[in-house]
Design an enzyme around this catalytic site. Structure first.
Site, mmCIF file in Angstrom:
data_model
loop_
_atom_site.group_PDB
_atom_site.id
_atom_site.type_symbol
_atom_site.label_atom_id
_atom_site.label_comp_id
_atom_site.label_asym_id
_atom_site.label_seq_id
_atom_site.Cartn_x
_atom_site.Cartn_y
_atom_site.Cartn_z
ATOM 1 N N HIS A 1 45.317 44.534 44.281
ATOM 2 C CA HIS A 1 44.529 44.087 45.422
ATOM 3 C C HIS A 1 44.906 42.660 45.842
ATOM 4 C CE1 HIS A 1 40.838 42.005 46.924
ATOM 5 N NE2 HIS A 1 40.858 43.013 47.762
ATOM 6 N N GLU B 1 48.045 42.802 47.759
ATOM 7 C CA GLU B 1 47.781 43.267 49.130
ATOM 8 C C GLU B 1 47.410 42.074 50.024
ATOM 9 O OE1 GLU B 1 44.124 44.032 51.436
ATOM 10 O OE2 GLU B 1 43.976 45.455 49.770
ATOM 11 N N HIS B 2 46.498 41.230 49.535
ATOM 12 C CA HIS B 2 46.122 40.040 50.315
ATOM 13 C C HIS B 2 47.331 39.147 50.577
ATOM 14 C CE1 HIS B 2 41.561 39.440 50.389
ATOM 15 N NE2 HIS B 2 41.742 40.678 49.987
ATOM 16 N N GLU C 1 35.018 37.768 47.967
ATOM 17 C CA GLU C 1 35.004 39.221 48.160
ATOM 18 C C GLU C 1 34.357 39.890 46.940
ATOM 19 O OE1 GLU C 1 38.873 40.884 48.941
ATOM 20 O OE2 GLU C 1 38.068 42.897 49.328
#
Lengths: 427, 431
Positions: free
Chosen positions: B67, B70-71, B143
């Site tokens: 993840h 991905e960022h 997040e």
């Protein structure tokens, strides 16, 4: 782009969009009324009670079985808040048998179920069945209280409530819990009859259909005597600046929410409306917008920092999730972005990216049948329907000066903070 | 260009494999304004341990790194912002990470070719620095905090922890503030180089487009890049038993009503391959829909007694890596609900569902599969996910139509096993 073909009788407008784009057909039936304290709770409860069953489908189970038999036709009965209007909404979506190994006329059958639910509710002695009303009041209490469970929407709701305190807009979509005790089968049925008689009814049908047949069918189904209202309560859009208010709620949460409520002082029918939408695009609704770039990317303060408008009330609201200890810093940065726009600090990229993105959004809107219907109804409620092409054309004529003028008219009113229970009372 | 067709659905996919191993699928949708493109790698939060092709030692990476990666893909060496590159054409970009894949996407109404180039170029050109890696920790930290406050997310992940003892599906996709603090640019590059090879990815494009032209554009783009063929990646997943880790997980949060998720771990089903996975998925789905769908006797009995609300639903996930069912929603009396459920499910496993309920559930699922085809986004996501798992998405409706009552009842008996049952509760905290 195609638009709706409309025919109206007795305050019932049938909007049809014949298209072969979709593998399912959509039917949306809406009844519009003023959002007001006296009627909000019963009006909100109505669609849920109606979904409890009709003459032919007398229990939720029988109703759902009939829908499932039509290859999973989906029927929802919900309540919407559109500015200061309350809209009872029934949406039916049913697959087109053309793509299935069956000859059953699914659309006609789905229409039959929908009209039975709306026109032939279960009653005794001129009242809804008492046990159904009681059961749905219990469920409705839970729905009202569940607002607390999603902290992002809770913070948003609280912020807008504080911003619009004393105005009809502050009435919750689902109505108030304390009003539910006053409702029984008779009062609720009377309210429904009143709506059926007086509320403007807008029906949307999108799919591989023949408009003439749809008109005929709809006017035959909704064949009651009507005295539709033509005037609604005026909505106060203009608001003067007052001292900025801070509201702090405390709950046991991990992440703080910083929300800001503002008045745009622009109403949807105004020629300034497209410029307002552009303003919001530059300010906060995209990943290239000032809020995302500054609050998130430059300062790493938030995962989300975004702004939205509700043009039916002229409000603009910022939503962000930030560490409580960073509230002041984030607030300062957000205010700086608004000030920068008022000073005309909008670069060519921010401006052109926003126009391109809006054009893209409005073109894409037609890809969703129910989305197209919703957009059309918003225009009707606001008092000016613009086609998507019209909006796209208008965006392309907006200038930076227009946007600056909008920015100068925006009034920052309410700063709302949802924070944890520890620490200082002031953020 | 190879055509995959479904006559009944009036739908076709046009497939080409690029020399570097990338599978490209174009699915025309006449009449739609938007074109939706999804570029996906078979790499997600569960890929915590693996052997890099060419190496012999195993690599273990910090939780949440897929993840994080991905960022960080949105960072460009030129300093240009990827969002701005897309915004020039009004395209709307996004990305997401799941347990077993990471996807990058855009939807646009103009300049499909230009947007495709942007998509392929930024995902195939990583740029990580110590500074930009540090910067992201604050954003992802928020997040994670956001999800920590989301009771729906918490009740779901706690159920996965109840199901799985060893399997890394039991860790949060974004990791924890602690685990992401250990991420460095070196580990990011290592993961990137292992999992973002074109042969481990697919590209799916859905819209009112000309398949030949799109394929040519992708071919041209890839021809400019130097990817040598990569040997297979060795993924090391711990052996996971059939029994659940914990039959009950329970926490308190600020909520108005208890939230509950429960279901069955079904690890055996994850050993299936290709079409068998699809048959298993829909045989189970028909069974669960008939058993607990909105028109089922059981659901309506619970709804009438106020134990469940209309939002209560079920889902079944089966992939080559994990398999489980999840039922969930709000319940004022979760203990009473569990009691009723346990008895009803035991009976269902024993007697099975009736022929009428079977037929109704099957029709409903067929209709829903058809409805998904009205959304380019839904087609892209499902086609891509199924494809990476070795399944043909277009087979969904034919498989549904072919299933029999016996198959479904057999499947229910296998699935509804008490020792595979777990429940997760979020109870209201006083506030």
């Amino acid at each position: 782009m195609k638009t709706f073909q409309t025919r109206e009788e007795r305050g019932i407008s049938v909007h049809v969009l014949p298209t072969q784009m979709f593998k399912k057909s959509s039917i949306v039936v809406t009844l519009t009324t003023d959002l007001q304290e006296e009627t909000a709770a019963p009006t909100a409860l109505l669609p849920y009670v109606l979904m409890r069953g009709s003459e032919q489908y007398s229990t939720p189970e029988k109703l759902q079985m009939a829908l499932d038999d039509l290859y999973g036709a989906a029927l929802s009965g919900t309540i919407d808040k559109k500015g200061e209007r309350h809209v009872v909404d029934f949406t039916m979506q049913v697959p087109n048998e053309k793509y299935l190994s069956t000859d059953e006329p699914l659309f006609e059958k789905a229409l039959g179920i929908l009209s039975d639910v709306i026109m032939k509710p279960l009653t005794e002695n001129g009242a809804f069945l008492a046990e159904n009303v009681k059961a749905e009041i219990d469920q409705h209490k839970k729905r009202i209280n569940a607002v607390l469970d999603d902290k992002m929407s809770y913070a948003n709701l609280r912020c807008l409530q504080e911003l619009t305190k004393g105005e009809p807009y502050s009435i919750p979509r689902l109505g108030r819990e304390e009003e539910l005790a006053k409702i029984d089968g008779k009062t609720l049925y009377d309210r429904y009859q009143q709506l059926l008689k007086t509320a403007p009814i807008h029906i949307y049908v999108i799919g591989d259909v023949d408009p003439e047949q749809v008109y005929q069918h709809m006017f035959e189904t909704f064949n009651m005597e009507r005295e539709p209202v033509t005037e609604f309560r005026p909505v106060q859009i203009l608001h003067e600046a007052r001292t900025e208010r801070q509201v702090v709620d405390r709950l046991d949460v991990n992440q703080g929410k910083l929300n800001i409520g503002m008045w745009t002082n622009v109403e949807m029918p105004s020629d300034d409306y497209p410029a307002l939408v552009v303003f919001n695009g530059i300010f906060g609704s995209y990943p290239h917008s000032k809020l995302f770039v500054n609050v998130r990317e430059k300062h790493s303060l938030a995962y989300y920092a975004t702004s939205r408008i509700d043009p039916l009330k002229g409000v603009l609201y910022v939503m962000s999730g930030v560490e409580v200890s960073h509230f002041e810093k984030a607030l300062t940065i957000i205010k700086e972005q608004l000030d920068a726009m008022r000073r005309g600090e909008i670069n060519d990229e921010e401006f052109s990216f926003t126009i391109s993105s809006l054009v893209n959004d409005y073109r894409t809107a037609g890809d969703s049948a129910t989305g197209a219907a919703d957009m059309h109804l918003n225009g009707l409620i606001a008092g000016r329907v613009r086609t998507r092409e019209e909006m796209i054309e208008a965006f392309q004529k907006v200038t930076v000066d227009d946007v600056v003028r909008i920015a100068k008219g925006v009034v920052l009113d309410t700063v709302y903070m949802l924070r944890d229970k520890g620490g200082e009372a002031h953020a | 260009m190879h055509e995959i067709r479904n006559e009944q659905l009036q739908l076709a996919a046009y497939h080409e494999q690029i020399e570097n191993g990338l599978d490209v699928y174009v699915i025309p949708k006449p009449g739609f304004a938007q074109t939706f493109a999804l570029f996906t790698t078979k790499y997600g939060s569960i890929d915590r341990e693996f052997v890099v092709p060419g190496e012999t030692e195993r690599t273990v990476v910090p939780d949440g790194i897929a993840h994080f990666l991905e960022h960080k893909m949105f960072e460009q060496e030129s300093g240009e912002d990827v969002f701005n590159l897309f915004a020039k054409y009004g395209a709307s970009p996004n990305a997401f990470t799941s347990f077993d894949m990471t996807a990058y996407l855009f939807s646009s109404t103009i300049a499909v070719k230009e947007n495709l180039d942007i998509l392929l170029n930024y995902v195939q050109d990583p740029y990580f620095t110590d500074e930009n890696v540090e910067k992201e920790k604050g954003i992802i930290g928020q997040e994670i905090r956001m999800y920590d406050d989301n009771p729906g997310w918490v009740v779901y992940f706690n159920l996965l922890r109840g199901f799985y003892k060893q399997h890394p599906i039991n860790i949060d996709i974004a990791g924890t503030v602690e685990s992401i603090s250990k991420i460095t640019k070196e580990t990011l590059y290592k993961c990137y180089n292992t999992f973002y090879h074109p042969s481990n990815m697919n590209l799916v494009i859905v819209g009112d487009v000309d398949p030949a032209a799109i394929h040519a554009a992708v071919r041209d783009n890839q021809a400019q890049k130097d990817f040598t063929r990569q040997p297979d990646i060795q993924r090391l997943l711990p052996e996971e038993g059939e029994e659940v880790a914990e039959p009950r997980v329970q926490v308190e949060m600020v909520v108005s009503i208890p939230k509950i998720n429960f279901g069955y771990k079904d690890i055996k089903s994850s050993k299936l391959k290709g079409n068998d996975l699809l048959v298993n998925e829909y045989a189970t789905a028909i069974g669960l829909e008939a058993l607990f769908g909105k028109s089922s006797t059981l659901f309506n009995r619970l709804y009438e007694s106020g134990l469940v609300d209309k939002q209560f639903g079920w889902s079944y996930d089966v992939t080559p890596f994990y398999a489980h069912s999840v039922f969930g929603g709000n319940s004022p009396e979760p203990e009473k609900l569990l009691e009723a459920i346990t008895a009803a499910f035991a009976e269902a496993a024993d007697t099975g569902i009736s022929a009428e309920d079977f037929e109704r559930a099957k029709r409903k699922l067929i209709g829903q599969s058809l409805s998904d085809l009205d959304s380019p986004r839904a087609i892209c996501r499902q086609f891509s996910a199924y494809n990476l798992r070795g399944i043909d998405y277009f087979e969904t409706v034919p498989v549904l139509e072919s299933l029999t009552l016996d198959q479904v009842n057999q499947r229910l008996r296998e699935h509804l096993r008490p020792e595979c049952f777990s429940a997760s509760l979020v109870l209201p905290k006083k506030h």
